[in-house]
Design a protein around this motif. Structure first.
Motif, PDB file in Angstrom:
ATOM      1  N   ILE A 237       0.836  -1.199   0.000  1.00 51.21           N
ATOM      2  CA  ILE A 237       0.000   0.000   0.000  1.00 51.21           C
ATOM      3  C   ILE A 237       0.871   1.249   0.000  1.00 51.21           C
ATOM      4  O   ILE A 237       0.618   2.203  -0.756  1.00 51.21           O
ATOM      5  N   ASN A 238       1.902   1.272   0.828  1.00 54.24           N
ATOM      6  CA  ASN A 238       2.772   2.443   0.860  1.00 54.24           C
ATOM      7  C   ASN A 238       3.558   2.610  -0.437  1.00 54.24           C
ATOM      8  O   ASN A 238       3.898   3.730  -0.829  1.00 54.24           O
ATOM      9  N   GLU A 239       3.821   1.509  -1.126  1.00 56.40           N
ATOM     10  CA  GLU A 239       4.519   1.604  -2.412  1.00 56.40           C
ATOM     11  C   GLU A 239       3.656   2.258  -3.492  1.00 56.40           C
ATOM     12  O   GLU A 239       4.169   2.658  -4.544  1.00 56.40           O
ATOM     13  N   MET A 240       2.345   2.387  -3.247  1.00 55.02           N
ATOM     14  CA  MET A 240       1.468   3.052  -4.220  1.00 55.02           C
ATOM     15  C   MET A 240       1.743   4.550  -4.310  1.00 55.02           C
ATOM     16  O   MET A 240       1.321   5.207  -5.263  1.00 55.02           O
ATOM     17  N   GLY A 241       2.405   5.118  -3.300  1.00 51.29           N
ATOM     18  CA  GLY A 241       2.783   6.526  -3.353  1.00 51.29           C
ATOM     19  C   GLY A 241       1.649   7.506  -3.150  1.00 51.29           C
ATOM     20  O   GLY A 241       1.795   8.695  -3.449  1.00 51.29           O
ATOM     21  N   ILE A 242       0.507   7.060  -2.629  1.00 52.79           N
ATOM     22  CA  ILE A 242      -0.643   7.954  -2.443  1.00 52.79           C
ATOM     23  C   ILE A 242      -0.304   9.073  -1.474  1.00 52.79           C
ATOM     24  O   ILE A 242      -0.566  10.249  -1.735  1.00 52.79           O
ATOM     25  N   GLY A 243       0.273   8.725  -0.337  1.00 52.71           N
ATOM     26  CA  GLY A 243       0.803   9.710   0.594  1.00 52.71           C
ATOM     27  C   GLY A 243      -0.231  10.423   1.429  1.00 52.71           C
ATOM     28  O   GLY A 243      -1.440  10.239   1.284  1.00 52.71           O
ATOM     29  N   ALA A 244       0.270  11.283   2.325  1.00 50.99           N
ATOM     30  CA  ALA A 244      -0.587  12.054   3.227  1.00 50.99           C
ATOM     31  C   ALA A 244      -1.555  12.915   2.434  1.00 50.99           C
ATOM     32  O   ALA A 244      -1.160  13.627   1.508  1.00 50.99           O
ATOM     33  N   GLN A 245      -2.844  12.817   2.768  1.00 58.33           N
ATOM     34  CA  GLN A 245      -3.913  13.595   2.125  1.00 58.33           C
ATOM     35  C   GLN A 245      -4.015  13.339   0.624  1.00 58.33           C
ATOM     36  O   GLN A 245      -4.617  14.119  -0.115  1.00 58.33           O
ATOM     37  N   LEU A 247      -1.607  13.474  -1.523  1.00 56.33           N
ATOM     38  CA  LEU A 247      -0.761  14.414  -2.251  1.00 56.33           C
ATOM     39  C   LEU A 247       0.433  13.758  -2.914  1.00 56.33           C
ATOM     40  O   LEU A 247       1.181  14.412  -3.636  1.00 56.33           O
ATOM     41  N   GLY A 248       0.619  12.459  -2.658  1.00 53.06           N
ATOM     42  CA  GLY A 248       1.811  11.768  -3.119  1.00 53.06           C
ATOM     43  C   GLY A 248       2.846  11.775  -2.015  1.00 53.06           C
ATOM     44  O   GLY A 248       3.088  12.804  -1.385  1.00 53.06           O
ATOM     45  N   GLY A 249       3.459  10.625  -1.770  1.00 53.49           N
ATOM     46  CA  GLY A 249       4.456  10.575  -0.701  1.00 53.49           C
ATOM     47  C   GLY A 249       4.739   9.168  -0.255  1.00 53.49           C
ATOM     48  O   GLY A 249       4.275   8.187  -0.852  1.00 53.49           O
ATOM     49  N   LEU A 250       5.509   9.050   0.821  1.00 58.62           N
ATOM     50  CA  LEU A 250       6.033   7.766   1.260  1.00 58.62           C
ATOM     51  C   LEU A 250       5.103   7.024   2.208  1.00 58.62           C
ATOM     52  O   LEU A 250       5.211   5.810   2.340  1.00 58.62           O
ATOM     53  N   THR A 251       4.229   7.743   2.899  1.00 60.18           N
ATOM     54  CA  THR A 251       3.379   7.095   3.908  1.00 60.18           C
ATOM     55  C   THR A 251       1.911   7.300   3.601  1.00 60.18           C
ATOM     56  O   THR A 251       1.395   8.419   3.650  1.00 60.18           O
ATOM     57  N   THR A 252       1.239   6.215   3.284  1.00 56.85           N
ATOM     58  CA  THR A 252      -0.212   6.221   3.084  1.00 56.85           C
ATOM     59  C   THR A 252      -0.908   5.569   4.267  1.00 56.85           C
ATOM     60  O   THR A 252      -1.941   6.037   4.734  1.00 56.85           O
ATOM     61  N   VAL A 253      -0.349   4.454   4.748  1.00 51.82           N
ATOM     62  CA  VAL A 253      -0.892   3.778   5.927  1.00 51.82           C
ATOM     63  C   VAL A 253       0.165   3.721   7.017  1.00 51.82           C
ATOM     64  O   VAL A 253       1.356   3.577   6.748  1.00 51.82           O
ATOM     65  N   LEU A 254      -0.290   3.839   8.256  1.00 52.71           N
ATOM     66  CA  LEU A 254       0.588   3.719   9.418  1.00 52.71           C
ATOM     67  C   LEU A 254       0.632   2.290   9.926  1.00 52.71           C
ATOM     68  O   LEU A 254       1.595   1.892  10.576  1.00 52.71           O
ATOM     69  N   HIS A 486      -4.046  15.164  -7.025  1.00 54.80           N
ATOM     70  CA  HIS A 486      -4.372  13.812  -6.588  1.00 54.80           C
ATOM     71  C   HIS A 486      -4.110  12.780  -7.680  1.00 54.80           C
ATOM     72  O   HIS A 486      -4.121  11.576  -7.406  1.00 54.80           O
ATOM     73  N   LYS A 487      -3.849  13.231  -8.895  1.00 53.05           N
ATOM     74  CA  LYS A 487      -3.449  12.335  -9.980  1.00 53.05           C
ATOM     75  C   LYS A 487      -1.936  12.369 -10.175  1.00 53.05           C
ATOM     76  O   LYS A 487      -1.275  11.328 -10.165  1.00 53.05           O
ATOM     77  N   ILE A 488      -1.386  13.562 -10.325  1.00 54.29           N
ATOM     78  CA  ILE A 488       0.037  13.654 -10.655  1.00 54.29           C
ATOM     79  C   ILE A 488       0.927  13.397  -9.444  1.00 54.29           C
ATOM     80  O   ILE A 488       2.047  12.896  -9.595  1.00 54.29           O
ATOM     81  N   GLY A 489       0.436  13.721  -8.215  1.00 58.94           N
ATOM     82  CA  GLY A 489       1.250  13.497  -7.015  1.00 58.94           C
ATOM     83  C   GLY A 489       1.550  12.032  -6.774  1.00 58.94           C
ATOM     84  O   GLY A 489       2.718  11.623  -6.724  1.00 58.94           O
ATOM     85  N   PRO A 490       0.521  11.180  -6.638  1.00 61.30           N
ATOM     86  CA  PRO A 490       0.790   9.746  -6.433  1.00 61.30           C
ATOM     87  C   PRO A 490       1.569   9.113  -7.580  1.00 61.30           C
ATOM     88  O   PRO A 490       2.413   8.232  -7.344  1.00 61.30           O
ATOM     89  N   GLU A 491       1.319   9.520  -8.820  1.00 62.20           N
ATOM     90  CA  GLU A 491       2.069   8.962  -9.951  1.00 62.20           C
ATOM     91  C   GLU A 491       3.560   9.242  -9.795  1.00 62.20           C
ATOM     92  O   GLU A 491       4.402   8.361  -9.993  1.00 62.20           O
ATOM     93  N   LYS A 492       3.887  10.476  -9.435  1.00 64.33           N
ATOM     94  CA  LYS A 492       5.292  10.856  -9.273  1.00 64.33           C
ATOM     95  C   LYS A 492       5.961  10.066  -8.156  1.00 64.33           C
ATOM     96  O   LYS A 492       7.067   9.536  -8.323  1.00 64.33           O
ATOM     97  N   TRP A 493       5.284   9.958  -7.034  1.00 69.20           N
ATOM     98  CA  TRP A 493       5.912   9.317  -5.880  1.00 69.20           C
ATOM     99  C   TRP A 493       5.873   7.806  -5.970  1.00 69.20           C
ATOM    100  O   TRP A 493       6.724   7.124  -5.389  1.00 69.20           O
ATOM    101  N   ARG A 494       4.952   7.245  -6.723  1.00 69.94           N
ATOM    102  CA  ARG A 494       4.993   5.806  -6.991  1.00 69.94           C
ATOM    103  C   ARG A 494       6.256   5.460  -7.791  1.00 69.94           C
ATOM    104  O   ARG A 494       6.937   4.480  -7.509  1.00 69.94           O
ATOM    105  N   GLU A 495       6.582   6.293  -8.751  1.00 68.83           N
ATOM    106  CA  GLU A 495       7.801   6.077  -9.532  1.00 68.83           C
ATOM    107  C   GLU A 495       9.041   6.280  -8.678  1.00 68.83           C
ATOM    108  O   GLU A 495      10.024   5.550  -8.798  1.00 68.83           O
ATOM    109  N   TYR A 496       9.000   7.267  -7.798  1.00 72.73           N
ATOM    110  CA  TYR A 496      10.130   7.521  -6.898  1.00 72.73           C
ATOM    111  C   TYR A 496      10.394   6.306  -6.012  1.00 72.73           C
ATOM    112  O   TYR A 496      11.541   5.856  -5.860  1.00 72.73           O
ATOM    113  N   ILE A 497       9.330   5.763  -5.430  1.00 76.59           N
ATOM    114  CA  ILE A 497       9.471   4.598  -4.557  1.00 76.59           C
ATOM    115  C   ILE A 497       9.965   3.390  -5.347  1.00 76.59           C
ATOM    116  O   ILE A 497      10.802   2.615  -4.872  1.00 76.59           O
TER     117      ILE A 497
END
Length: 509
Positions: A237-245, A247-254, A486-497
């Motif tokens: 789930i965290n590898e999906m890059g959805i992130g806080a709110q 916005l894209g990022g490393l942590t989607t679930v705690l 909410h589209k471009i943020g997760p896409e970017k961070w999914r690739e980063y991860i």
């Protein structure tokens, strides 16, 4: 045999609900702070910072961390050796505790429960009744686990009757992107597997209230099938890059919590319940020796976050903003809004559309105005407005295109993503959609300098207000060209991860 007095039980429930409205569990604060320290996306890091600052302010001010103070869920484990002394039934005592908690004049909690759900939807006025689950167990005590569950995360609940050979992991990973950001990640995902439909859902809800211990599990390794599933889902789930709110990022679930139960050979019921960034739950035990004591609060448990501007935050006066100026805003831009904005949620939007249908004038002029999707908590002495965080904007999508096209409205503030038709309308009218951080309601209320009701006062917290705000923190979510964070943020961070590997995900070193 333990004798539990009626007033002790009522007081315990009332005190507990007041407590969890204002104080996050310690394990949650620690987990969010770890995510904050590791986050690489500036927008997500700022969202996490606001959640932490808001939580500390709520603890100090003893005011709700979120304006949606929830619908109450109670798991009651009743010892076989317990006797209750009083005139009320157990459910009546619990609901009286809810009534007192949500009507406390020194710390007003928002009444969010409506009766006649498919009809008049009239507010019950005291947030009762609670949803109560009863279990008889051995012993001489009563254990109560209480949660105040917000509507945004409840709306993202999922259930399926899988075939026995179907993959639970595949099903969960299919659901997560469709949850969007309306459940206010990061948070906990509770999963129930087995039993029958209602058992699976009850297990998932119970697991969403459990303590965060995924990092301890990572260190020792899985010993059961459920633990192995937890680790796999947490990572994926965290590898999906959805992130806080979202916005894209490393942590989607705690954390991902799972419980299972024997089921029919032909079935595999699976339920998923998310718990949001305003997670509120507590466990109490009554054994006949008075009301339950609340946990001790130590402000040292809350990190002091310094939110230093890097110079990229733009201050904006929305009283004089033009569409030409808004055209320069890009998804992910951080803004501090000042000026006058209107508020409105589902019920107010429905009435506005009904008036448009009837050809009648609207009670407020929306031309060149921003509308904030919020149902605030009533203020107490010394406050202009109580906690006033955003509600899920997606629910307003059915109304938004017409308001943009027919009223001259130019901006909206909420949380979570917008649908395709709304994004098209935003692009066609060169409007803008901004998000505030879900889970930062008390922090946001500090930016409100004046408030008055303009229309639909009978709707209570759903009335149309005019707020005068100063430096209200928001992020551009959909720009005037229709680009969505909410589209471009997760896409970017999914690739980063993907490039960095699993170590990029929160808690994996």
């Amino acid at each position: 045999m333990s004798v539990i007095l009626q007033n002790d039980l009522i007081d315990s429930v009332a005190n507990a609900l007041q407590f969890i409205a204002c104080y996050h569990p310690r394990d949650f604060i620690q987990s969010v702070y770890e995510a904050y320290q590791q986050e690489q996306n500036p927008a997500a890091k700022e969202a996490l910072a606001q959640i932490l600052v808001n939580s500390r302010l709520s603890a100090i001010g003893k005011r709700p961390m979120c304006q949606d103070t929830g619908i109450v869920t109670v798991f009651a484990e009743i010892g076989m050796g317990v006797r209750f002394e009083g005139e009320m039934t157990l459910d009546e005592m619990i609901n009286e505790g809810v009534r007192r908690a949500y009507s406390c004049p020194s710390n007003i909690l928002r009444h969010s429960v409506v009766a006649d759900p498919d009809g008049s939807r009239k507010n019950t006025g005291d947030n009762t009744p609670a949803i109560i689950h009863h279990h008889m167990v051995a012993g001489n005590s009563l254990k109560l686990r209480l949660a105040a569950k917000g509507g945004g995360s409840e709306a993202k609940t999922r259930f399926a009757m899988l075939n026995p050979s179907d993959s639970v992991v595949d099903w969960v990973l299919e659901q997560i992107p469709h949850l969007g950001a309306g459940w206010c990640p990061p948070g906990i995902i509770g999963i129930g597997i087995g039993g029958n439909p209602e058992k699976a859902m009850e297990m998932a809800k119970s697991q969403a209230m459990a303590s965060i211990d995924i990092h301890q599990l990572q260190k020792r390794g899985a010993k059961t099938h459920e633990e192995a599933l937890r680790l796999e889902l947490y990572r994926k789930i965290n590898e999906m890059g959805i992130g806080a709110q979202g916005l894209g990022g490393l942590t989607t679930v705690l954390d991902v919590k799972i419980a299972s139960y024997p089921t029919h050979a032909a079935n595999k019921p699976v339920a998923l319940v998310p718990n949001c960034a305003a997670t509120r739950h507590i466990e109490l035990t009554l054994d006949g020796h008075g009301a339950a004591a609340m946990p001790e609060i130590h402000l040292d448990d809350w990190p002091e976050i310094s939110r230093k501007s890097d110079g990229t935050v733009k201050r904006v006066n929305i009283d004089h903003i033009t569409k030409e100026q808004m055209a320069d805003w890009k998804p992910g831009d951080s803004l501090l809004l000042s000026g006058k904005l209107l508020t409105g949620r589902d019920a107010a939007h429905k009435r506005l559309i009904d008036l448009l249908d009837q050809g009648k004038p609207l009670p407020v002029d929306l031309e060149n105005r921003f509308i904030y999707y919020v149902g605030p908590v009533d203020p107490v002495e010394g406050e202009v407005m109580g906690p006033a965080g955003p509600t899920t904007a997606t629910r307003m999508d059915k109304f938004t295109p017409r308001l943009l096209e027919e009223t001259g409205m130019i901006g909206m503030i909420g949380k979570a993503e917008r649908g395709a038709a709304t994004i098209k309308a935003i692009r066609d009218t060169q409007a803008i959609y901004l998000i505030a951080v879900g889970g930062a309601a008390y922090l946001i209320s500090k930016a409100i300098k004046a408030a008055k009701i303009l229309a639909f006062e009978d709707l209570g917290m759903e009335a149309i207000y005019e707020f005068e705000v100063e430096d209200m923190p928001v992020t551009v979510a959909v720009d005037s060209k229709g680009e969505s964070i909410h589209k471009i943020g997760p896409e970017k961070w999914r690739e980063y991860i993907k490039e960095k590997g699993c170590a990029a995900c929160s808690g994996q070193k």
